[in-house]
Motif scaffolding. Structure first.
Motif, PDB file in Angstrom:
ATOM      1  N   ILE A  14       0.907  -1.075  -0.227  1.00 57.52           N
ATOM      2  CA  ILE A  14      -0.040  -0.073   0.073  1.00 57.52           C
ATOM      3  C   ILE A  14       0.666   1.652   0.114  1.00 57.52           C
ATOM      4  CG2 ILE A  14      -0.805   0.867   2.421  1.00 57.52           C
ATOM      5  CD1 ILE A  14      -3.268   0.761   2.097  1.00 57.52           C
ATOM      6  N   ARG A  31     -10.586   1.285   5.289  1.00 58.03           N
ATOM      7  CA  ARG A  31     -11.047   1.862   4.323  1.00 58.03           C
ATOM      8  C   ARG A  31      -9.710   2.348   4.756  1.00 58.03           C
ATOM      9  NH1 ARG A  31     -16.427   3.641   2.608  1.00 58.03           N
ATOM     10  NH2 ARG A  31     -17.477   1.704   2.683  1.00 58.03           N
ATOM     11  N   GLU A  37      -3.160   7.299  -4.188  1.00 57.74           N
ATOM     12  CA  GLU A  37      -3.246   5.607  -4.612  1.00 57.74           C
ATOM     13  C   GLU A  37      -2.634   5.314  -5.346  1.00 57.74           C
ATOM     14  OE1 GLU A  37      -7.346   6.209  -4.852  1.00 57.74           O
ATOM     15  OE2 GLU A  37      -7.756   7.058  -2.782  1.00 57.74           O
ATOM     16  N   ALA A  40       0.199   2.409  -4.372  1.00 57.15           N
ATOM     17  CA  ALA A  40      -0.981   1.572  -3.998  1.00 57.15           C
ATOM     18  C   ALA A  40      -0.824  -0.085  -5.170  1.00 57.15           C
ATOM     19  CB  ALA A  40      -1.960   1.015  -3.557  1.00 57.15           C
ATOM     20  N   THR A  42      -2.674  -2.490  -6.441  1.00 57.05           N
ATOM     21  CA  THR A  42      -3.868  -2.688  -5.752  1.00 57.05           C
ATOM     22  C   THR A  42      -3.647  -4.080  -6.318  1.00 57.05           C
ATOM     23  OG1 THR A  42      -4.918  -0.892  -6.296  1.00 57.05           O
ATOM     24  CG2 THR A  42      -6.237  -2.084  -6.574  1.00 57.05           C
ATOM     25  N   VAL A  54     -10.294  -5.131  -3.204  1.00 56.86           N
ATOM     26  CA  VAL A  54     -10.617  -3.714  -3.401  1.00 56.86           C
ATOM     27  C   VAL A  54     -11.279  -2.536  -3.860  1.00 56.86           C
ATOM     28  CG1 VAL A  54      -8.427  -2.023  -3.307  1.00 56.86           C
ATOM     29  CG2 VAL A  54      -7.998  -3.586  -3.208  1.00 56.86           C
ATOM     30  N   GLN A  56     -12.156   1.434  -4.774  1.00 55.07           N
ATOM     31  CA  GLN A  56     -11.481   2.899  -4.378  1.00 55.07           C
ATOM     32  C   GLN A  56     -12.708   4.083  -4.835  1.00 55.07           C
ATOM     33  OE1 GLN A  56      -7.977   1.704  -7.107  1.00 55.07           O
ATOM     34  NE2 GLN A  56      -6.659   3.464  -6.343  1.00 55.07           N
ATOM     35  N   GLN A  60     -11.754   7.440  -1.088  1.00 55.52           N
ATOM     36  CA  GLN A  60     -11.415   6.013  -0.390  1.00 55.52           C
ATOM     37  C   GLN A  60     -10.304   4.972  -0.541  1.00 55.52           C
ATOM     38  OE1 GLN A  60     -14.514   5.099   2.789  1.00 55.52           O
ATOM     39  NE2 GLN A  60     -13.721   7.133   4.007  1.00 55.52           N
ATOM     40  N   TYR A  61      -9.707   4.489  -0.278  1.00 55.30           N
ATOM     41  CA  TYR A  61      -8.706   3.012  -0.315  1.00 55.30           C
ATOM     42  C   TYR A  61      -9.551   1.864   0.444  1.00 55.30           C
ATOM     43  CZ  TYR A  61      -5.296   0.385  -3.015  1.00 55.30           C
ATOM     44  OH  TYR A  61      -4.931  -0.909  -3.363  1.00 55.30           O
ATOM     45  N   GLN A  62     -10.732   0.931   0.019  1.00 53.45           N
ATOM     46  CA  GLN A  62     -11.157   0.634   0.428  1.00 53.45           C
ATOM     47  C   GLN A  62     -10.836  -1.196   0.261  1.00 53.45           C
ATOM     48  OE1 GLN A  62     -15.708   1.304   0.427  1.00 53.45           O
ATOM     49  NE2 GLN A  62     -15.054   3.293   0.032  1.00 53.45           N
TER      50      GLN A  62
END
Length: 645
Positions: A14, A31, A37, A40, A42, A54, A56, A60-62
């Motif tokens: 991340i 979250r 971002e 990260a 992913t 994942v 986005q 927020q990057y969830q």
């Protein structure tokens, strides 16, 4: 610790602790608010054992973990040292302009595809008009022009919606404010020849007054196609909403919060934002006009370099009266033309991004944006390509600034109002002598702006890694989910367990849910309900295993061990509990038919949130099958799910 390996791998992919601004959790997800971002990985995170997927969304990057996310979160906090709700050394954009760029980029993202389409239509229309294919008075032209220009003219309505969602307000209030800014009688008043009186007559900020509000003079500006006023209005309206929601009784909130917010916000914008923008524009226009006579080259560099910023802030309107006066008295203008190569430079910059990026989605945006910019329509390129990538945005300013200096060196003059982009060339033909330094200066400046924009972007300012896509090889990717399946201990025994609906409403397939974590069934199998009443009842006897602090979701474990997740609406976690009223608390034992929660459907609708409520069996992998009802509508006491054990 049970999840140390997962957390260490997640942290490594991340971007490390230094890339985390804060981390919280909801019913199923970690979250993250990340500084960047793009750092990260992913696809790598999706492959991790223990990660479902994942998402986005909403800045927020969830990372979707599952119903045991609270345990993972506790260990994550312990291992990383990040305290719950702690904000860790956020690298905020330095300076108001960078903050502005970050926010505007986020606000424009939802309307980008329509913006691209409208820009292409306007560019195509400009082309066929230049070829003499259409008559400007024809019905065909009028309809196509309305199709392409409608979004730009009513931009404040669209941005009112997206800006309000960005700031956490009710989107339809934002739209109502935007509609007021471009209301036909307001637009007509701004262009009216009827002037009540002039404020500051004889000064640099002399302002004609066309109308008043409660006796207070209103200094109007043209709000059509504007950006800053509606963003400021949406932010202010959000603050008013929060204030009135706190002080007003719940029984009158649904009406009076919106009523009072609109009654305060719209007049304030007209009384404050209009004058500030108008006066700043007039001051800049007159100051830079005077600077042009002192040093045409320096003024050309400054005006050209800042022109796209002037347009975004609406300050270019201050140059228009000066230009119109110059046309009337001199027969030409020497000020506004300094920024005339902006579309050409932006076309070069956007084309470079198109050739250099490996991101297929960005390519889909960049090429149409290039064409639109070349034909003079810059919004798709500005808001879709350059502004979200600051170095690329600055490259456009540099290229236009140098081009403006070249036009200043040639003492370029523009002789008529007309087209932009490539269609601006005829405006620089001297009606008395034909081709002279003005035409040569603009032509040379346009070539320089395009070439410089392209080269600087391609060779220096654009790094394709920031938009890099990673791809999963289906031939080598392991199915982590399959490896994590709990063995079925009742093979050979077919048991049917029917569960009633906790909510009355219309049954919807999970595939129709916007959130991919639900629509792909990674959180479990089930159905979704579009509620017809704002109440949630216990569909089983069991324990409330999870009740999130925002009350938008809850988890139940039945006496048979079935784990049920009820998630009310989409993105409703952002409301932080507002409009939700729990009747139970986490850890309570509940019985079938017991009222668990109430929520205000009208308030959620007005706030622009989808009410679609997924109801899923979190541990559905433990069962042979989970089947949804074939009914279109269900009452709360009717069968909703059948679990085959």
């Amino acid at each position: 610790m049970h999840y140390q390996e997962l957390i260490e791998q997640l942290l490594a992919n991340i971007g490390g602790k230094k890339n985390i601004v804060r981390v919280t959790h909801c019913m199923t997800r970690l979250r993250f608010k990340l500084k960047d971002e793009t750092q990260a990985k992913t696809e790598e995170i999706k492959k991790l054992t223990g990660v479902v997927t994942v998402v986005q969304s909403g800045g927020q990057y969830q990372v979707v973990i599952g119903s045991h996310v609270a345990e993972v979160y506790k260990e994550f906090v312990a291992i990383t040292g990040i305290e719950a709700n702690e904000v860790v050394a956020e690298e905020k954009p330095k300076g108001l302009f960078n903050i502005f760029i970050d926010n505007v980029s986020a606000i424009f993202t939802p309307v980008m595809s329509v913006l691209m389409a409208s820009g292409m239509i306007k560019g195509l229309l400009a082309l066929v008009m230049a070829m003499g294919v259409l008559d400007k008075e024809s019905g065909t032209y009028l309809i196509l022009n309305a199709t392409g220009d409608g979004l730009f003219y009513f931009f404040p309505l669209f941005l009112g919606y997206t800006a309000s969602k960005k700031f956490g307000g009710k989107p339809f209030i934002g739209m109502a404010i935007g509609a007021a800014l471009v209301y036909p009688t307001i637009v007509a008043a701004n262009g009216s020849e009827t002037v009540l009186y002039t404020l500051f007559k004889g000064s640099i900020i002399a302002s004609p007054i066309h109308l008043t509000f409660l006796g207070i003079p209103i200094i109007l500006m043209n709000y059509t196609s504007s950006v800053i006023p509606i963003i400021a209005a949406s932010y202010l309206a959000t603050k008013f909403e929060l204030f009135f929601s706190r002080i007003l009784p719940r029984s009158v909130r649904s009406f009076f919060v919106s009523f009072l917010t609109l009654m305060l916000t719209v007049p304030i914008i007209f009384l404050i934002v209009g004058p500030i923008t108008t006066w700043l524009g007039l001051f800049l226009g007159k100051s830079l006009s005077a600077a042009y006579y002192f040093s045409p080259v320096l003024a050309g560099i400054v005006i050209g370099g800042f022109w796209q910023i002037f347009i975004m802030l609406g300050l270019h309107w201050g140059f228009i009266p000066i230009a119109l006066n110059n046309f009337a008295t001199l027969g030409y203008d020497i000020v506004m033309m300094s920024g005339a190569t902006t579309p050409i430079a932006m076309a070069g910059v956007t084309l470079a991004v198109f050739f250099k990026t490996k991101n297929s989605k960005l390519k889909e945006i960049a090429f149409p944006a290039f064409l639109s910019a070349f034909f003079g329509i810059t919004e798709p390129a500005l808001y879709g390509v350059t502004l979200p990538r600051k170095k690329v945005f600055y490259t456009t300013s540099v290229a236009v600034g140098i081009a403006g200096g070249i036009m200043g060196l040639f003492k370029t003059r523009v002789f008529i109002n007309g087209g932009t982009g490539i269609f601006a060339l005829p405006r620089y033909i001297n009606p008395e002598v034909g081709i002279d330094n003005s035409f040569i200066g603009f032509s040379l400046a346009s070539v320089v702006a395009f070439v410089l924009g392209f080269l600087i972007t391609y060779l220096y300012s654009y790094d394709p890694k920031i938009d890099e896509e990673t791809f999963k090889d289906p031939a080598t990717t392991k199915s982590d989910e399959a490896n994590q399946m709990i063995p079925n201990k009742k093979v050979g025994q077919t048991v049917l367990y029917e569960m009633v609906s906790p909510i009355k409403g219309k049954v919807i397939s999970l595939k129709e849910v916007e959130d991919t974590a639900f629509s792909t069934e990674v959180l479990g199998k089930g159905v979704a309900i579009l509620p017809r009443e704002g109440r949630v009842y216990a569909p089983v006897d069991g324990i409330v295993t999870t009740l999130f602090p925002s009350y938008h979701a809850l988890g139940l474990t039945s006496d048979m061990g079935v784990e049920l997740l009820i998630h009310i609406g989409m993105d409703t976690v952002n409301l932080r509990g507002e409009n939700f009223e729990p009747k139970i608390k986490q850890g309570d034992r509940v019985t079938k038919g017991q009222l668990l929660l109430e929520f205000d459907m009208e308030a959620l609708n007005e706030a622009g949130y989808s009410l679609i409520t997924p109801i899923v069996i979190s541990n559905s992998k433990e069962y042979l099958e989970v089947l949804g009802t074939d009914k279109e509508f269900v009452d709360r006491n009717e069968n909703l799910l059948t679990i085959i054990v």
